[in-house]
Design a protein around this motif. Structure first.
Motif, PDB file in Angstrom:
ATOM      1  N   LYS A 228       0.830  -1.208   0.000  1.00 49.39           N
ATOM      2  CA  LYS A 228       0.000   0.000   0.000  1.00 49.39           C
ATOM      3  C   LYS A 228       0.862   1.254   0.000  1.00 49.39           C
ATOM      4  N   MET A 229       0.291   2.338  -0.492  1.00 51.45           N
ATOM      5  CA  MET A 229       0.991   3.622  -0.452  1.00 51.45           C
ATOM      6  C   MET A 229       1.107   4.094   0.988  1.00 51.45           C
ATOM      7  N   ARG A 231       0.356   6.852   2.255  1.00 43.75           N
ATOM      8  CA  ARG A 231      -0.822   7.584   2.731  1.00 43.75           C
ATOM      9  C   ARG A 231      -1.835   6.655   3.382  1.00 43.75           C
ATOM     10  N   GLN A 232      -1.778   5.376   2.994  1.00 47.14           N
ATOM     11  CA  GLN A 232      -2.672   4.378   3.580  1.00 47.14           C
ATOM     12  C   GLN A 232      -2.017   3.667   4.763  1.00 47.14           C
ATOM     13  N   LYS A 235      -1.324   5.990   7.979  1.00 51.72           N
ATOM     14  CA  LYS A 235      -2.379   6.855   8.514  1.00 51.72           C
ATOM     15  C   LYS A 235      -2.699   6.542   9.979  1.00 51.72           C
ATOM     16  N   GLU A 245       5.197  14.634   4.409  1.00 53.40           N
ATOM     17  CA  GLU A 245       5.002  15.681   3.396  1.00 53.40           C
ATOM     18  C   GLU A 245       5.928  16.859   3.652  1.00 53.40           C
ATOM     19  N   ASP A 250       6.953  11.729  -0.751  1.00 53.84           N
ATOM     20  CA  ASP A 250       5.663  11.616  -1.429  1.00 53.84           C
ATOM     21  C   ASP A 250       4.813  10.505  -0.790  1.00 53.84           C
ATOM     22  N   PRO A 251       3.606  10.832  -0.282  1.00 54.17           N
ATOM     23  CA  PRO A 251       2.761   9.795   0.339  1.00 54.17           C
ATOM     24  C   PRO A 251       2.248   8.749  -0.645  1.00 54.17           C
ATOM     25  N   ALA A 252       2.489   8.958  -1.941  1.00 53.04           N
ATOM     26  CA  ALA A 252       2.104   7.954  -2.933  1.00 53.04           C
ATOM     27  C   ALA A 252       3.161   6.858  -3.073  1.00 53.04           C
ATOM     28  N   ARG A 253       4.296   7.035  -2.404  1.00 59.37           N
ATOM     29  CA  ARG A 253       5.334   6.008  -2.446  1.00 59.37           C
ATOM     30  C   ARG A 253       4.969   4.819  -1.556  1.00 59.37           C
ATOM     31  N   ARG A 254       5.653   3.718  -1.764  1.00 60.51           N
ATOM     32  CA  ARG A 254       5.485   2.536  -0.921  1.00 60.51           C
ATOM     33  C   ARG A 254       6.708   2.364  -0.022  1.00 60.51           C
TER      34      ARG A 254
END
Length: 279
Positions: A228-229, A231-232, A235, A245, A250-254
């Motif tokens: 999962k990224m 951001r998930q 959290k 951030e 980048d929160p889209a990274r794994r």
């Protein structure tokens, strides 16, 4: 150097067989054992901790290299063979009968020992994690450890490698880790089903403002959901996403793309956030 009978003869005379329940695999190749004992450097009169010596193959090599060895062994069947080795090297071998997971190892030494061990496979990772998460600088000067090849690769992996995960971050954020040599399964008696490798770990100064519990909390969350990224996966860790951030992560990274240095920066940011909240 003491004149000793071949290790195979000692094992046969004492009726020793490697115990699967204790994760034992014996090494008899004297040249290989000498190479392992040489990995930490000159051991002349150095203190060395060996966990799980078994009948004493690596112990012989360490003593021959000039070390003063403290060996922790839970298998009392091996005690007579180790006692004979102690007689061959008077005053240089101390054997503690017990489980290395429960013996207070740091209390056994007056200086920082080198740890050199063909670790029992069933407790090797647990021992290493315990040594890496204790107070820093650690009570040991270096660690030269035999692991299954898969575990060794997890310890030394870099971001982006398939083997990269929590163990790599834990090992590398305040130490250097490298694979010193591969060891073929055929070198052992009985041969394990997997290949092995010797890892050499040297502690370095810990980065300022970082605590291991923060690093563990972050990596447990992120690598626990590694597909999962961030951001998930992050959290559930208060402040983690905002800190990431702010650091430009980048929160889209794994998780597997985040370098050790970035994990350290993230843990430092969380500690700073916690300190400012407490003020």
């Amino acid at each position: 150097m003491a004149e000793l009978p071949p290790l195979r003869d000692v094992v046969a005379r004492h009726g020793l067989q490697a115990s699967k329940a204790l994760g034992q695999n014996f090494l008899f190749d004297g040249q290989l054992l000498a190479r392992i004992a040489a990995v930490p450097g000159d051991l002349t009169d150095a203190e060395v901790l060996e966990v799980g010596p078994g009948p004493g193959g690596l112990t012989r090599a360490l003593l021959a290299a000039g070390a003063r060895v403290t060996a922790v062994e839970r298998d009392r069947r091996c005690m007579p063979a180790l006692a004979e080795l102690g007689e061959a090297y008077p005053g240089r071998l101390r054997v503690i009968e017990g489980d290395a997971l429960t013996v207070e190892l740091s209390a056994q030494f007056g200086s920082r020992p080198h740890i050199v061990s063909n670790l029992p496979y069933n407790v090797g990772t647990a021992l290493l994690v315990g040594w890496l998460t204790a107070d820093w600088p650690p009570w040991w000067a270096s660690a030269t450890l035999m692991f299954q090849k898969e575990v060794a690769e997890r310890i030394v992996a870099g971001a982006g490698d398939d083997a990269y995960g929590r163990l790599a971050v834990l090992a590398q954020w305040r130490s250097t880790a490298r694979i010193a040599m591969p060891v073929h399964r055929s070198a052992f008696t009985p041969p394990p089903k997997v290949m092995s490798a010797v890892v050499h770990i040297v502690p370095v100064e810990a980065p300022a403002g970082v605590e291991v519990r923060d690093l563990e909390r972050l990596t447990a969350a992120a690598f626990g959901q590694r597909r999962k990224m961030l951001r998930q996966s992050l959290k559930g860790v208060p402040g983690a996403l905002g800190t990431a951030e702010a650091l430009g992560i980048d929160p889209a990274r794994r998780a597997e793309t985040v370098t050790v240095a970035e994990w350290v920066a993230l843990a430092r940011g969380l500690r700073t956030l916690a300190s400012s909240s407490a003020d």
